[in-house]
Scaffold this motif. Structure first.
Motif, PDB file in Angstrom:
ATOM      1  N   HIS A 134      -1.769  86.820  44.901  1.00 20.66           N
ATOM      2  CA  HIS A 134      -0.340  86.610  45.321  1.00 20.66           C
ATOM      3  C   HIS A 134      -0.129  85.450  44.712  1.00 20.66           C
ATOM      4  CE1 HIS A 134       2.983  85.880  47.744  1.00 20.66           C
ATOM      5  NE2 HIS A 134       2.281  86.011  49.273  1.00 20.66           N
TER       6      HIS A 134
ATOM      7  N   ARG B 249      -5.776  87.492  49.876  1.00 17.96           N
ATOM      8  CA  ARG B 249      -5.429  87.297  48.478  1.00 17.96           C
ATOM      9  C   ARG B 249      -4.889  86.013  48.063  1.00 17.96           C
ATOM     10  NH1 ARG B 249      -0.617  91.639  50.169  1.00 17.96           N
ATOM     11  NH2 ARG B 249       0.691  90.396  51.395  1.00 17.96           N
TER      12      ARG B 249
ATOM     13  N   GLN C 109      -7.357  88.829  58.071  1.00 16.80           N
ATOM     14  CA  GLN C 109      -6.365  89.691  57.539  1.00 16.80           C
ATOM     15  C   GLN C 109      -6.434  90.974  58.334  1.00 16.80           C
ATOM     16  OE1 GLN C 109      -3.906  88.991  54.454  1.00 16.80           O
ATOM     17  NE2 GLN C 109      -4.565  86.983  55.557  1.00 16.80           N
TER      18      GLN C 109
HETATM   19  C1  NCD Z   1       0.190  85.675  53.090  1.00 21.26           C
HETATM   20  C2  NCD Z   1       0.124  87.134  52.368  1.00 21.26           C
HETATM   21  O1  NCD Z   1       1.135  87.795  52.576  1.00 21.26           O
HETATM   22  O2  NCD Z   1      -0.810  87.273  51.726  1.00 21.26           O
HETATM   23  N1  NCD Z   1       1.396  85.472  53.433  1.00 21.26           N
HETATM   24  C3  NCD Z   1       2.579  84.670  52.660  1.00 21.26           C
HETATM   25  O3  NCD Z   1       2.737  85.518  51.772  1.00 21.26           O
HETATM   26  N2  NCD Z   1       2.739  83.396  52.897  1.00 21.26           N
HETATM   27  C4  NCD Z   1      -1.025  85.236  53.942  1.00 21.26           C
HETATM   28  C5  NCD Z   1      -1.237  86.208  55.128  1.00 21.26           C
HETATM   29  O4  NCD Z   1      -0.320  87.136  55.440  1.00 21.26           O
HETATM   30  O5  NCD Z   1      -1.922  85.782  55.777  1.00 21.26           O
END
Ligand code: NCD
Length: 307
Positions: free
Chosen positions: A129, A162, A227
């Motif tokens: 990410h 991620r 998650q």
């Molecule tokens: C995160 C993701 O999507 O990985 N969220 C985000 O983009 N801020 C973290 C998460 O979903 O826990």
């Protein structure tokens, strides 16, 4: 043409330039109001998102551009069986740049190979990410004044998170970074990151189960949500979901200049009583996400910084 699929797609120098641009944007927002006039950003969200999608859209609107896209696989032709490769070829005719989030690891890479516009990985499964990482780096640099000489605690779901994987990838490039990896046994960091990233770069790290004992050591505590959507069964999720709850009592164990980050959304892992602590930086972090995405859009579109 460049994409951002992995935080390592930018060198340390390029990353530093991007963060410097983001800081200038923060302080001189009106100056950037028209630099992307006439440009379009497509947000292609095959997985739920609040911050990532809206911060991308807000970023492009702040630059004078416009946005289009879809916010769930069900509302796109994916529901009819269209591949990501075909979708991106079409989107390349409609927009100048695309941000893509997908539940499958590697989806953004597949899209980039068929795209004729820059593709930004806005999260691919449990893999990477990178724009959250740029947000995290900007937050740490702004609050601590540096990205080196830091002890960083990563706590929660280190297996599927991620944001954690990307942040480790990016941070090992700065001198004298130490990690304390705090998780239950079942949610430890994947072995490919332990071996290929941490060990391969001679990074000092410990893997522990106890958050209290780690607290006094940390300059940054990066909390994460368990998650749920990446678990194979609900019982395991229920057993592990409340492994760590950061509260006021735990915050008393930390240094006065330690900061708490969280990519959000939060579930139970940070008690709301921590929100008023001056060291709670997660809402500020979400704001930095807009500036850093503005800087990223400009960089990938090759837009010059205005005088
Ligand atoms: C995160 C993701 O999507 O990985 N969220 C985000 O983009 N801020 C973290 C998460 O979903 O826990």
């Amino acid at each position: 043409m460049r994409h951002l699929l992995n935080p390592l797609d930018f060198t340390v120098e390029e990353t530093d330039d991007l963060l410097t641009l983001a800081m200038d944007i923060e302080h001189n927002l009106p100056k950037y109001a028209h630099v992307c006039d006439g440009k379009k950003l497509a947000t292609l969200l095959y997985e739920p998102s609040t911050r990532t999608r809206l911060s991308f859209e807000s970023a492009m609107l702040n630059l004078g551009g416009s946005v289009l896209g879809f916010s769930s696989a069900d509302s796109s032709s994916a529901a009819k069986g269209e591949s990501v490769s075909d979708t991106i070829r079409i989107i390349s005719c409609y927009a100048d740049i695309a941000a893509l989030r997908h539940p499958k690891e590697g989806a953004a890479l597949v899209a980039a190979q068929k795209s004729s516009i820059p593709v930004i990985n806005a999260g691919d499964g449990g893999h990477q990410h990178p724009t959250q990482t740029l947000t995290d780096l900007l937050t740490i640099r702004s609050l601590k004044g540096r990205l080196d000489n830091l002890t960083i605690g990563l706590c929660g779901d280190l297996k599927f998170g991620r944001t954690v994987h990307s942040l480790i990838n990016a941070m090992v490039r700065y001198p004298n970074i130490r990690f304390v990896l705090i998780s239950p046994d079942e949610l430890k960091i994947p072995s490919y990151i332990r071996e290929n990233v941490l060990c391969a770069n001679n990074i000092t790290f410990t893997e522990v189960g106890n958050l209290d004992a780690a607290m006094p050591l940390l300059d940054i505590l990066y909390m994460t949500r368990v998650q749920r959507e990446r678990f194979f069964n609900e019982e395991d999720y229920i057993r592990l979901k409340d492994s760590y709850i950061l509260n006021r009592k735990k915050m008393k164990l930390a240094k006065d200049d330690m900061f708490v980050l969280h990519p959000l959304p939060r579930v139970n892992e940070i008690s709301v009583e921590v929100d008023n602590d001056p060291r709670a930086a997660y809402f500020k972090q979400a704001q930095y996400g807009v500036y850093v995405r503005m800087a990223l859009i400009m960089t990938l579109l090759g837009v010059e910084k205005p005088c």
